[in-house]
Scaffold this motif. Structure first.
Motif, PDB file in Angstrom:
ATOM      1  N   VAL A   5      -2.207  21.453  43.446  1.00  0.00           N
ATOM      2  CA  VAL A   5      -2.066  21.854  44.844  1.00  0.00           C
ATOM      3  C   VAL A   5      -3.175  22.842  45.179  1.00  0.00           C
ATOM      4  O   VAL A   5      -3.372  23.826  44.458  1.00  0.00           O
ATOM      5  CB  VAL A   5      -0.685  22.496  45.105  1.00  0.00           C
ATOM      6  CG1 VAL A   5      -0.527  22.834  46.583  1.00  0.00           C
ATOM      7  CG2 VAL A   5       0.437  21.569  44.651  1.00  0.00           C
ATOM      8  N   SER A   7      -4.926  25.243  48.254  1.00  0.00           N
ATOM      9  CA  SER A   7      -4.686  25.865  49.555  1.00  0.00           C
ATOM     10  C   SER A   7      -5.865  25.664  50.493  1.00  0.00           C
ATOM     11  O   SER A   7      -6.943  25.208  50.104  1.00  0.00           O
ATOM     12  CB  SER A   7      -4.429  27.364  49.388  1.00  0.00           C
ATOM     13  OG  SER A   7      -5.658  28.064  49.226  1.00  0.00           O
ATOM     14  N   ILE A 190      -0.332  26.479  51.525  1.00  0.00           N
ATOM     15  CA  ILE A 190      -0.314  26.033  50.134  1.00  0.00           C
ATOM     16  C   ILE A 190       1.001  25.284  49.882  1.00  0.00           C
ATOM     17  O   ILE A 190       2.060  25.909  49.702  1.00  0.00           O
ATOM     18  CB  ILE A 190      -0.518  27.218  49.149  1.00  0.00           C
ATOM     19  CG1 ILE A 190      -0.429  26.763  47.697  1.00  0.00           C
ATOM     20  CG2 ILE A 190       0.421  28.382  49.449  1.00  0.00           C
ATOM     21  CD1 ILE A 190      -1.606  25.958  47.242  1.00  0.00           C
ATOM     22  N   ILE A 192       3.192  24.109  47.913  1.00  0.00           N
ATOM     23  CA  ILE A 192       3.847  24.072  46.600  1.00  0.00           C
ATOM     24  C   ILE A 192       5.250  23.482  46.722  1.00  0.00           C
ATOM     25  O   ILE A 192       5.664  22.643  45.919  1.00  0.00           O
ATOM     26  CB  ILE A 192       3.922  25.493  46.004  1.00  0.00           C
ATOM     27  CG1 ILE A 192       2.515  26.060  45.789  1.00  0.00           C
ATOM     28  CG2 ILE A 192       4.700  25.484  44.682  1.00  0.00           C
ATOM     29  CD1 ILE A 192       2.496  27.538  45.445  1.00  0.00           C
ATOM     30  N   ALA A 205      -1.464  25.522  40.980  1.00  0.00           N
ATOM     31  CA  ALA A 205      -1.688  25.909  42.377  1.00  0.00           C
ATOM     32  C   ALA A 205      -2.925  26.794  42.472  1.00  0.00           C
ATOM     33  O   ALA A 205      -2.970  27.873  41.872  1.00  0.00           O
ATOM     34  CB  ALA A 205      -0.470  26.641  42.930  1.00  0.00           C
TER      35      ALA A 205
END
Length: 302
Positions: A5, A7, A190, A192, A205
């Motif tokens: 992931v 951002s 982000i 998540i 992340a």
């Protein structure tokens, strides 16, 4: 199931690219899902294809002209290399005369997306078992939407990637399916939580912000810089909430989150795209991920 992931963060995406390169090439991480917001959405398709050098070339050569067909600001360098922006009055006026609802337009970015993510690349991803998901903000319905490559054809998916990056009011506002859409970071910086909802049990992340809040911005010098500072402040708050929600979702689903923050403040204005700095940030991301994995455990599930 493992997810990567990334951002939002504009030009700071170069740092994320370096981190991802280390995780994929050196650590040999195999991801089932790739989720991105804004600049993260530009990266995830290429990372899923393992076309790292290709997207690295883009991030280390891009400039303002590659993003904006009508750039709404001028960049001014001060002593010490500090960059500030001021309004480009002519471009903004022409934009408004053309009926635009935003200060600038980013159609050059849409062209760049299609040039770098080809129809052959798209077909390969569709045939693979990997899922690529980008985040967009539906302003008309007041909701965040997640667009999977599995559900769209080539042109539609490229549109969603482009929309995910459109940082209004400086970039294009897009009307699609009867709704107005903009940068996914306005709702989810982000994603998540979305990765965990889709079944991820481990998430890497990459957060394009420092873990501890620092004095990131110069004082506002004009109304335009005040506007960028204000939006940056709001997006930072959204990102902080996304991380907290993501941690909560992970604890409830027994998922692991490995966080990769930027160790230092990279820039005070992520709308400024400068080749030299972005080349340095890519390498910094790679070196930081290497250091983090060699020196300490990256597991930060809290």
């Amino acid at each position: 199931m493992k997810a990567l992931v990334i951002s939002g963060g504009g030009s700071k995406g170069a740092f994320a690219g370096g981190v991802a390169q280390y995780l994929i090439e050196e650590k040999k991480h195999q991801y089932d899902m790739f989720l991105g917001t804004s600049t993260g959405s530009l990266l995830v398709s290429h990372l899923a294809l393992n076309a790292i050098e290709k997207i690295k070339d883009v991030y280390t050569s891009v400039n303002q002209d590659a993003i904006f067909n009508s750039c709404p600001f001028l960049i001014k360098k001060k002593k010490g290399g500090i960059e500030t922006i001021k309004i480009h009055h002519l471009n903004v006026l022409l934009n408004f005369l053309r009926g635009s609802k935003t200060f600038g337009e980013s159609y050059n970015l849409k062209t760049l997306i299609k040039r770098t993510l080809t129809e052959d690349d798209f077909a390969k991803l569709k045939k693979s078992n990997k899922d690529v998901i980008v985040t967009v903000s539906n302003l008309s319905l007041n909701q965040v939407e997640y667009k999977s490559i599995k559900n769209f054809d080539y042109d539609e998916f490229c549109d969603w990637v482009w929309i995910s990056c459109n940082y209004i009011p400086f970039m294009s506002l897009v009307k699609k399916n009867g709704c107005e859409y903009a940068d996914g970071g306005l709702g989810s910086m982000i994603p998540i939580e979305e990765a965990i909802k889709r079944g991820a049990t481990e998430v890497d992340a990459i957060i394009l912000q420092t873990e501890v809040t620092q004095l990131n911005r110069m004082p506002s010098l004009n109304p335009f810089s005040l506007l960028t500072n204000m939006f940056s402040f709001m997006l930072d708050r959204i990102e902080s909430q996304n991380i907290k929600i993501g941690k909560f979702a992970a604890s409830n689903q027994n998922a692991i989150i490995n966080f990769y923050y930027t160790p230092t403040v990279l820039t005070t204005n992520s709308l400024i795209f400068e080749k030299q700095k972005m080349t340095k940030w890519w390498q910094s991301g790679f070196e930081y991920a290497k250091y983090k994995n060699e020196q300490v455990s990256p597991l930060e599930n809290e």
